[in-house]
Design an enzyme around this catalytic site. Structure first.
Site, PDB file in Angstrom:
ATOM      1  N   LYS A   1       7.489  -1.336   5.277  1.00  0.00           N
ATOM      2  CA  LYS A   1       6.125  -0.963   4.891  1.00  0.00           C
ATOM      3  C   LYS A   1       5.140  -1.710   5.792  1.00  0.00           C
ATOM      4  CE  LYS A   1       2.789  -1.618   1.134  1.00  0.00           C
ATOM      5  NZ  LYS A   1       2.562  -2.044  -0.253  1.00  0.00           N
TER       6      LYS A   1
ATOM      7  N   ASP B   1      -4.595  -3.890   2.645  1.00  0.00           N
ATOM      8  CA  ASP B   1      -4.603  -3.012   1.476  1.00  0.00           C
ATOM      9  C   ASP B   1      -5.730  -3.410   0.529  1.00  0.00           C
ATOM     10  OD1 ASP B   1      -4.096  -1.412  -0.685  1.00  0.00           O
ATOM     11  OD2 ASP B   1      -2.400  -2.600  -1.405  1.00  0.00           O
TER      12      ASP B   1
ATOM     13  N   LYS C   1      -8.703  -3.417  -5.610  1.00  0.00           N
ATOM     14  CA  LYS C   1      -8.104  -4.588  -6.263  1.00  0.00           C
ATOM     15  C   LYS C   1      -9.230  -5.492  -6.762  1.00  0.00           C
ATOM     16  CE  LYS C   1      -4.044  -4.530  -3.249  1.00  0.00           C
ATOM     17  NZ  LYS C   1      -2.952  -4.431  -4.211  1.00  0.00           N
TER      18      LYS C   1
ATOM     19  N   ASP D   1       0.513  -7.339   3.380  1.00  0.00           N
ATOM     20  CA  ASP D   1       1.102  -6.104   2.862  1.00  0.00           C
ATOM     21  C   ASP D   1       1.899  -5.361   3.935  1.00  0.00           C
ATOM     22  OD1 ASP D   1       1.604  -4.710   0.556  1.00  0.00           O
ATOM     23  OD2 ASP D   1      -0.055  -3.316   0.800  1.00  0.00           O
TER      24      ASP D   1
ATOM     25  N   ASP E   1      -3.941   2.582  -5.305  1.00  0.00           N
ATOM     26  CA  ASP E   1      -3.356   1.286  -4.937  1.00  0.00           C
ATOM     27  C   ASP E   1      -1.831   1.319  -4.985  1.00  0.00           C
ATOM     28  OD1 ASP E   1      -3.299  -1.327  -4.080  1.00  0.00           O
ATOM     29  OD2 ASP E   1      -3.598  -2.177  -6.083  1.00  0.00           O
TER      30      ASP E   1
ATOM     31  N   GLU F   1      -0.054   2.766  -2.806  1.00  0.00           N
ATOM     32  CA  GLU F   1      -0.112   3.480  -1.535  1.00  0.00           C
ATOM     33  C   GLU F   1       1.088   3.221  -0.642  1.00  0.00           C
ATOM     34  OE1 GLU F   1      -0.449  -0.316  -0.022  1.00  0.00           O
ATOM     35  OE2 GLU F   1      -1.293   0.459  -1.876  1.00  0.00           O
TER      36      GLU F   1
ATOM     37  N   ARG G   1       4.233   3.214  -1.239  1.00  0.00           N
ATOM     38  CA  ARG G   1       5.285   4.220  -1.455  1.00  0.00           C
ATOM     39  C   ARG G   1       4.918   5.565  -0.815  1.00  0.00           C
ATOM     40  NH1 ARG G   1       4.693   3.597  -7.826  1.00  0.00           N
ATOM     41  NH2 ARG G   1       4.338   1.489  -7.023  1.00  0.00           N
TER      42      ARG G   1
END
Length: 523
Positions: A291, A296, A303, A316, A376, A378, A380
């Protein structure tokens, strides 16, 4: 937008590589800056009548130092507990200094030897030593069959223990350490090869740490892709790079990945590196998918609130750091008989008028539709298209790594990654690799009945199923994008990606991946 936002550029920090050698030499004859002795609590036992060490190595050193070691260990309350250390600078030995480092009751696992190595790194840093020797007070405590793995774990520990990321500080100290002699673990080509392997892996881990530590204003998706391309050109005898731009991703119908990237001024870059051995036939094809969210924000589900860690969201892309760190090590090691695809769908999850909204329906490259009920979730969405792409490369096995869910951190804490796979065989392989690397993995259930939570009214699925079993439903989501013919494992490393105490990325995953690729190679 260029990637010099804030005018920040990383300083170059090329520390000289440390040279490791395995030697057999008497502790009092070794010449250099510091002789470090690993001592267990039992090693410090003294004869009650003469108060001399019963341990022959400590006794020999003590004799040369006219009893100073006996005095110091009793006065300084040095009992050999893990992490305790004493360094003395004194005449009487060929080495300038002698250091004792506590090992606790005993030391046997690679992880324990690695911690010892890290402690050695820290100790040498304090004295700015450039030449070091390491010996155990009880060398006979290491069985012959674990000498190779123990010595190489010490070497890894030293390289990693010296690591300090000074690239973004206006002044940073360069480590002085140049050479390390490991005494009492045997000698010969097999051991030298193992030490070289440990070194290659450790520099891969450090590369992973540096990528993770780099702030999002410096490490944009374009720069991550540049770093990958640089790796491929450094090891051009075995690597090729294919970096896809947004248009090429559109042609491949990667609607899920591109939706995440849509809001950012920094455009997405899809990274595909291929390792092929320069000679011999290939018997196994693997894919490592990481990933790669260089930042993010959470998107419209921004967030917020305590514990959301938005200020750490440069990490991230820790999954991609593991994948590229492993690529670097594999470029050095060059395992035969195995082809490896390194795949990262790099982008940022930002907020803008063009961004993906909660409730939008997007279409992944395998034609499946997804209702985005939380922007959020995201990672995946980017991995969905990366996994479809990986399966299309004709690989036999895929391991994906992602800082995917806070739920996994709640379940397993910050030092254990959760692993998910329908394949018992692949689980065995990767767990065996992690036992050698010392990284902690725990197999979690892929509970199919939980898929009910992921049903959508308007699309094939939603992208998050609520709080219960959040890391399990995330893994089930990814499974929708993997071909049945391919063995697949998902590693959720949201916990161990970051070390809060050291305020640094860990490079978690690199060592296990390299070990796993080795297992699948014909070496």
């Amino acid at each position: 937008m260029s990637h010099t936002l804030g005018l920040t550029q990383a300083n170059s920090t090329h520390s000289p590589k440390i040279s490791f050698a395995a030697k057999e030499i008497g502790v009092t004859e070794w010449k250099g800056d510091i002789l470090v002795v690993g001592v267990t609590e039992k090693d410090l036992t003294k004869d009650s009548s003469t108060s001399k060490f019963l341990n022959p190595i400590l006794n020999k050193l003590d004799t040369h130092l006219s009893g100073l070691l006996t005095e110091v260990t009793s006065e300084e309350d040095f009992t050999g507990k893990p992490g305790q250390s004493i360094v003395l600078r004194l005449p009487g030995l060929a080495s300038k200094r002698v250091g004792l480092i506590g090992l606790g009751q005993s030391v046997s696992s690679p992880a324990a030897f690695q911690s010892f190595g890290e402690a050695v790194g820290v100790t040498t840093k304090a004295s700015q030593s450039s030449t070091v020797a390491i010996v155990l007070a009880s060398p006979e405590s290491v069985a012959d069959e674990s000498k190779l793995s123990s010595a190489s774990a010490i070497a890894s520990g030293i390289v990693l223990g010296l690591f300090e990321d000074g690239r973004y500080k206006s002044e940073s100290k360069k480590p002085a350490l140049k050479s390390v002699d490991i005494i009492g673990f045997g000698t010969g080509p097999e051991l030298e090869k193992k030490l070289k392997y440990a070194e290659d892996v450790s520099y891969g881990v450090i590369f992973g740490r540096e990528l993770t530590n780099s702030p999002a204003n410096v490490l944009t998706p374009a720069v991550l892709a540049e770093e990958a391309a640089k790796l491929a050109s450094t090891y051009s005898d075995v690597f090729t790079a294919n970096i896809l731009n947004e248009e090429q991703c559109k042609e491949l119908k990667m609607g899920s990945y591109l939706a995440v990237a849509e809001a950012s001024a920094n455009r997405p870059h899809f990274i595909h590196l291929v390792y092929k051995p320069s000679s011999g036939s290939v018997k196994t094809k693997l894919a490592l998918v990481g990933k790669g969210l260089t930042f993010d924000s959470g998107g419209y589900n921004i967030k917020t609130g305590p514990g959301c860690s938005i200020e750490l969201m440069k990490f991230d892309m820790g999954g991609s750091a593991a994948v590229l760190g492993a690529a670097k090590a594999i470029g050095e090691i060059k395992p035969p008989g195995v082809e490896v695809h390194f795949i990262v769908a790099a982008c940022e999850n930002m907020i803008s008028g063009t961004g993906m909204r909660p409730g939008d329906v997007i279409t992944a490259s395998n034609g499946k539709t997804i209702e985005v009920n939380n922007t959020d979730a995201e990672g995946r969405l980017t991995l969905a298209d990366a996994l479809v792409y990986a399966c299309n490369q004709g690989v036999d096995k895929i391991v994906d790594l992602a800082t995917l869910t806070g739920a996994c951190v709640i379940a397993l804490g910050t030092s254990i990654a959760g692993i998910y796979t329908p394949s018992d065989e692949l689980a065995k392989e990767v767990i065996a690799a992690s036992e050698k690397s010392g990284e902690k993995l725990w197999r979690m259930p892929l509970e199919d009945s939980y898929w009910e939570m992921m049903k959508s009214g308007v699309a094939d699925m939603v992208n998050t199923g609520g709080r219960a079993g959040g890391s399990i439903t995330a893994a089930l989501f990814l499974k929708q994008f993997v071909s049945e013919k391919v063995q697949w494992m998902h590693i959720d490393m949201a916990g161990p990606v970051w070390n809060d105490k050291k305020k640094s990325g860990t490079g978690f995953g690199v060592a296990t991946l390299v070990e796993w690729v080795q297992t699948n190679s014909s070496s």
